[in-house]
Design a protein around this motif. Sequence first.
Motif, PDB file in Angstrom:
ATOM      1  N   SER A 181       0.651  -1.235  -0.032  1.00  0.00           N
ATOM      2  CA  SER A 181       0.077   0.138   0.065  1.00  0.00           C
ATOM      3  C   SER A 181       0.820   1.238   0.083  1.00  0.00           C
ATOM      4  O   SER A 181       0.507   2.290  -0.167  1.00  0.00           O
ATOM      5  N   GLY A 223       2.028  -6.865  -0.946  1.00  0.00           N
ATOM      6  CA  GLY A 223       1.198  -6.948  -2.088  1.00  0.00           C
ATOM      7  C   GLY A 223      -0.002  -6.038  -2.315  1.00  0.00           C
ATOM      8  O   GLY A 223      -0.435  -5.731  -3.196  1.00  0.00           O
ATOM      9  N   GLY A 224      -0.078  -5.369  -0.967  1.00  0.00           N
ATOM     10  CA  GLY A 224      -1.050  -4.377  -0.804  1.00  0.00           C
ATOM     11  C   GLY A 224      -2.639  -4.508  -1.601  1.00  0.00           C
ATOM     12  O   GLY A 224      -2.928  -5.838  -1.357  1.00  0.00           O
ATOM     13  N   ALA A 274      -3.080  -7.575  -3.948  1.00  0.00           N
ATOM     14  CA  ALA A 274      -3.123  -8.707  -3.330  1.00  0.00           C
ATOM     15  C   ALA A 274      -4.375  -9.156  -2.858  1.00  0.00           C
ATOM     16  O   ALA A 274      -5.194 -10.145  -2.927  1.00  0.00           O
ATOM     17  N   ARG A 275      -5.062  -8.357  -2.024  1.00  0.00           N
ATOM     18  CA  ARG A 275      -6.287  -8.386  -1.240  1.00  0.00           C
ATOM     19  C   ARG A 275      -7.538  -8.632  -2.426  1.00  0.00           C
ATOM     20  O   ARG A 275      -8.222  -9.513  -2.268  1.00  0.00           O
ATOM     21  N   ILE A 300      -7.020 -12.092  -3.872  1.00  0.00           N
ATOM     22  CA  ILE A 300      -7.396 -13.241  -2.913  1.00  0.00           C
ATOM     23  C   ILE A 300      -8.764 -12.947  -2.561  1.00  0.00           C
ATOM     24  O   ILE A 300      -9.357 -14.166  -2.508  1.00  0.00           O
ATOM     25  N   ASP A 347      -2.882 -17.689  -0.325  1.00  0.00           N
ATOM     26  CA  ASP A 347      -1.426 -17.362   0.006  1.00  0.00           C
ATOM     27  C   ASP A 347      -0.647 -17.316  -1.056  1.00  0.00           C
ATOM     28  O   ASP A 347       0.251 -16.425  -1.501  1.00  0.00           O
ATOM     29  N   GLY A 356      -1.289 -14.491  -3.326  1.00  0.00           N
ATOM     30  CA  GLY A 356      -0.808 -13.236  -2.479  1.00  0.00           C
ATOM     31  C   GLY A 356       0.908 -13.189  -2.870  1.00  0.00           C
ATOM     32  O   GLY A 356       1.251 -12.126  -3.156  1.00  0.00           O
ATOM     33  N   ILE A 357       1.509 -14.328  -2.683  1.00  0.00           N
ATOM     34  CA  ILE A 357       2.947 -14.387  -2.828  1.00  0.00           C
ATOM     35  C   ILE A 357       3.236 -13.809  -4.365  1.00  0.00           C
ATOM     36  O   ILE A 357       4.266 -12.989  -4.477  1.00  0.00           O
ATOM     37  N   GLY A 370       7.060 -12.494  -1.008  1.00  0.00           N
ATOM     38  CA  GLY A 370       6.826 -13.573  -0.052  1.00  0.00           C
ATOM     39  C   GLY A 370       7.520 -14.669  -0.235  1.00  0.00           C
ATOM     40  O   GLY A 370       8.371 -14.888  -1.525  1.00  0.00           O
ATOM     41  N   VAL A 371       7.739 -15.664   0.582  1.00  0.00           N
ATOM     42  CA  VAL A 371       8.366 -16.820   0.321  1.00  0.00           C
ATOM     43  C   VAL A 371       7.453 -18.168   0.467  1.00  0.00           C
ATOM     44  O   VAL A 371       7.755 -19.198   0.048  1.00  0.00           O
ATOM     45  N   MET A 372       6.707 -18.188   1.553  1.00  0.00           N
ATOM     46  CA  MET A 372       5.845 -19.286   1.836  1.00  0.00           C
ATOM     47  C   MET A 372       4.525 -19.127   2.678  1.00  0.00           C
ATOM     48  O   MET A 372       4.356 -18.137   2.996  1.00  0.00           O
ATOM     49  N   GLN A 408       1.820 -16.734   6.233  1.00  0.00           N
ATOM     50  CA  GLN A 408       2.777 -15.463   6.847  1.00  0.00           C
ATOM     51  C   GLN A 408       2.552 -14.289   5.956  1.00  0.00           C
ATOM     52  O   GLN A 408       1.492 -14.573   4.910  1.00  0.00           O
ATOM     53  N   THR A 409       2.988 -13.251   6.257  1.00  0.00           N
ATOM     54  CA  THR A 409       3.198 -11.863   5.534  1.00  0.00           C
ATOM     55  C   THR A 409       4.495 -11.815   5.204  1.00  0.00           C
ATOM     56  O   THR A 409       5.510 -12.137   5.698  1.00  0.00           O
ATOM     57  N   THR A 410       4.680 -10.752   4.373  1.00  0.00           N
ATOM     58  CA  THR A 410       5.990  -9.829   4.189  1.00  0.00           C
ATOM     59  C   THR A 410       6.590  -9.410   5.120  1.00  0.00           C
ATOM     60  O   THR A 410       7.827  -9.195   5.364  1.00  0.00           O
ATOM     61  N   VAL A 440       8.689 -12.029   6.524  1.00  0.00           N
ATOM     62  CA  VAL A 440       9.763 -12.193   5.597  1.00  0.00           C
ATOM     63  C   VAL A 440      11.020 -11.276   5.746  1.00  0.00           C
ATOM     64  O   VAL A 440      12.184 -11.615   6.009  1.00  0.00           O
TER      65      VAL A 440
END
Length: 238
Positions: free
Chosen positions: A10, A44-45, A48-49, A52, A66, A69-70, A113-115, A118-120, A123
């Motif tokens: 954002s 992702g801001g 992403a939402r 999702i 997720d 999102g990643i 993101g990686v997995m 969770q969120t960034t 990360v």
Amino acid sequence: MRVVLSLGGSVLAPELDPERVSGHAAVIERLVEEGCELGAVVGGGGVARDYIGAARELGANEVQLDQIGIDVTRINARLLIAALGATVDPTPAHDYDEAGDAIRRGDVSVMGGVMPGQTTDAVAAALAEYIDADLLVYATSANGIYDADPNEDEEAVQFGELTPAELVEVIAPMSRDAGASAPVDLLAAKLIERSGMRTIVLDGTNPEVIEGAVLRGEHTGTDIVPSGGGEPTYWAQQ
Ligand code: UTP
């Protein structure tokens, strides 16, 4: 000075505005010129939402959501990479090893993101611990940590300074309330506590603010100061 900068989606791309992205890239380049080794983690801001939300209506499960999102965080990472000059690793890092390798080579590393799960925010905290950063900066749309959501509660009071343990205490109840949005999530707060990472949470809408915070510790957000931890020695030399 090694720095991890978490740029919320954002903050970087509330809407697609090349000038906004180039403003943040310019600050990153100036930090590098000033001698910072830098890893950037991009969120992702709203995009992403939106994805999702649409995929949830289509019946996707939480892991699939997720993953979407990643993917959006990685697109935003590519956007920032596009705005950075020759000193950036051209590929978003997929894990902490890749990011660490790029930073050791002298490149700026940008990742999303990686997995799932969770969120960034987390990360960025994990990357900061992994590369043994001197400073972790969360550039969010809220100017630091408050005792309540400042968008919902006019009387919310900002914390100027917290220890990592206090950060966990403040964030934990916020994370339990459905729909409440803490500027840094609980997993990130726990990683900050575990590593004793010096951290700043600030409003990163104006990228110049990030520059002052990283180079001189000057900002109006919240400092997370580990007990017994002094200031990064870099600030004393400025
Ligand atoms: P963000 O880090 O942008 O989440 O990742 P956020 O907290 O919702 O965004 P801000 O801080 O308000 O801008 C976007 C989404 O990507 C997935 C999650 O679903 C997250 O909500 N994600 C991200 C992961 O699953 N794993 C990651 O490592 C990172």
